[in-house]
Write a protein that holds these residues in place. Structure first.
Motif, PDB file in Angstrom:
ATOM      1  N   ALA A 144       0.682  -1.102   0.367  1.00 23.81           N
ATOM      2  CA  ALA A 144      -0.023  -0.033  -0.084  1.00 23.81           C
ATOM      3  C   ALA A 144       1.115   1.118  -0.326  1.00 23.81           C
ATOM      4  N   VAL A 153      -8.007  -4.111  -1.750  1.00 25.41           N
ATOM      5  CA  VAL A 153      -7.304  -5.105  -0.810  1.00 25.41           C
ATOM      6  C   VAL A 153      -8.045  -5.421  -1.304  1.00 25.41           C
ATOM      7  N   VAL A 195      -3.109  -6.233  -3.659  1.00 26.61           N
ATOM      8  CA  VAL A 195      -3.204  -5.006  -3.025  1.00 26.61           C
ATOM      9  C   VAL A 195      -2.614  -4.168  -4.493  1.00 26.61           C
TER      10      VAL A 195
END
Length: 410
Positions: A144, A153, A195
């Motif tokens: 992230a 996510v 992610v």
């Protein structure tokens, strides 16, 4: 002469019965193979033939199909995917084993893993969000940080927006990662988390059969941070240049992933950079989509898919032109559903379908995915404005209420 049969691997709560009815209209006997046939209520209600078999065991399925092949002429094999995407990959392997029409197993498997899919699309230069793969909380946080908040996510394998969340802050990121890795999320394989960059913009889906583009649908989600569909409109109202760009990227996805047999749908966000591919699903979508396409263009996608499966010629030519739309009923609170009634909504002119998924006294616990919807309304007309007005009139007539759970201390 043996009776021709269509093998259906597992069932589906929204389109399973459509496949059964279409198969029967084509003169086929539908036979469902399932690990738990009782979960599909229409099988018992319609007195349909089903066999209990472990659908995660390819050898067991080959044995069962061979047994059925001694009794029936197996015209084709297809099936559905639920939360576990692997079922449709198994369908492709069965087709390959028995030498009958079906998709390429390798292409299906690379689509079912969102990370692997991303790798193939990236290598082909298809526009996708920035992404990273993580297997623990530290890797999620590092990913992230590299991409930059906010990020999406989600599990690398799954469907229906299960476990998918927009994380706008570090605290949200930590909270959702703990949820995914803390035993609350059902993993079908070892935990792997994708992610990715939050691609902001309007949502569209392109539907294909083989290498043909059937049409493009517009969709709207409910409130973030979850991605629960609230509306579908088919066909999407797109300028010619937007339509062409989405078509071009859709065909690029097919080439990159080795698709081109059977149905697929490609999900996009239209961003400042143009169309960004969110996901490629190598199967017919469930829910209201087949009904919307039939109302909009007059194409019975389920029937045409079965024709392809059994080796017959299919026809996707448009027979009409309407604007069809679906509105989902999504609760705004948890609690006990006191009552729900859609009889009046079904009587509104232009309403094609009102379906309620729940009964009164049902416990409502929202999960932030497709399971939150408790019903839908579908309408169609000659114009988008009229279709929207019909939908709104119908939804306003659906009477339902939820009593919230008592708060602590009450």
């Amino acid at each position: 002469m043996k009776r021709r049969a269509l093998i259906l691997l597992e069932g589906h709560r929204s389109i399973g019965l459509l496949y059964v009815k279409a198969a029967q209209r084509l003169g086929l006997l539908p036979i469902t193979l399932s690990s738990a046939p009782a979960q599909y209520g229409y099988l018992a209600a319609e007195r349909l033939e089903s066999v209990c078999v472990d659908t995660n065991n390819l050898d067991a399925l080959i044995h069962e199909c061979s047994r059925l092949g001694a009794i029936y002429d197996i015209a084709g094999i297809t099936g559905f995917t639920g939360l576990d995407e692997s079922v449709y990959a198994t369908v492709s392997k069965l087709c390959r084993h028995f030498g009958i029409p079906g998709p390429n197993p390798a292409s299906i498997e690379r689509c079912c893993d969102k990370f692997v899919q991303r790798e193939f699309l990236a290598e082909a230069g298809v526009p996708i969000p920035a992404y990273r793969l993580a297997t623990d909380a530290t890797e999620v946080e590092n990913s992230a940080a590299q991409i930059g908040l906010p990020v999406i996510v989600k599990p690398a394998v799954g469907s229906g927006s299960c476990g998918v969340r927009l994380c706008r802050t570090v605290d949200e990121l930590i909270e959702h990662t703990a949820y995914l890795l803390g035993g609350k999320h059902l993993w079908w394989s070892s935990p792997r988390i994708l992610v990715e960059e939050f691609a902001q913009g309007s949502q569209y889906s392109a539907y294909t059969m083989g290498k043909e583009i059937i049409g493009i649908c517009a969709a709207d989600f409910g409130p973030l941070p979850h991605f629960v569909y609230h509306n579908f409109t088919f066909p999407a109202l797109l300028a010619d240049d937007k339509y062409r760009r989405i078509v071009d990227v859709s065909l690029s996805c097919q080439r990159a992933l080795g698709l081109g047999w059977g149905p697929a749908h490609i999900e996009f966000r239209w961003t400042k950079r143009g169309p960004i591919v969110i996901e490629v699903n190598p199967r017919l979508p469930g829910g209201t989509t087949p009904r919307l396409i039939q109302l909009g263009y007059g194409v019975d996608l389920v029937t045409e898919h079965i024709k392809l499966v059994i080796g017959e010629e299919y026809d996707l030519s448009r027979r009409q032109s309407q604007i069809a739309a679906a509105r989902f009923l999504v609760p705004d609170r948890d609690g006990i559903l006191d009552s729900i009634n859609g009889d009046s909504a079904g009587a509104v002119s232009g309403v094609a379908e009102v379906k309620l998924y729940v009964e009164p006294n049902t416990t409502i616990v929202r999960k932030g995915d497709y399971r939150d919807a408790i019903g839908h309304v579908i309408a169609a007309s000659a114009s988008p404005t009229e279709t929207e007005a019909i939908l709104q009139r119908a939804v306003d007539l659906i009477d339902w209420s939820i009593t919230p759970f008592p708060t602590v201390g009450e």
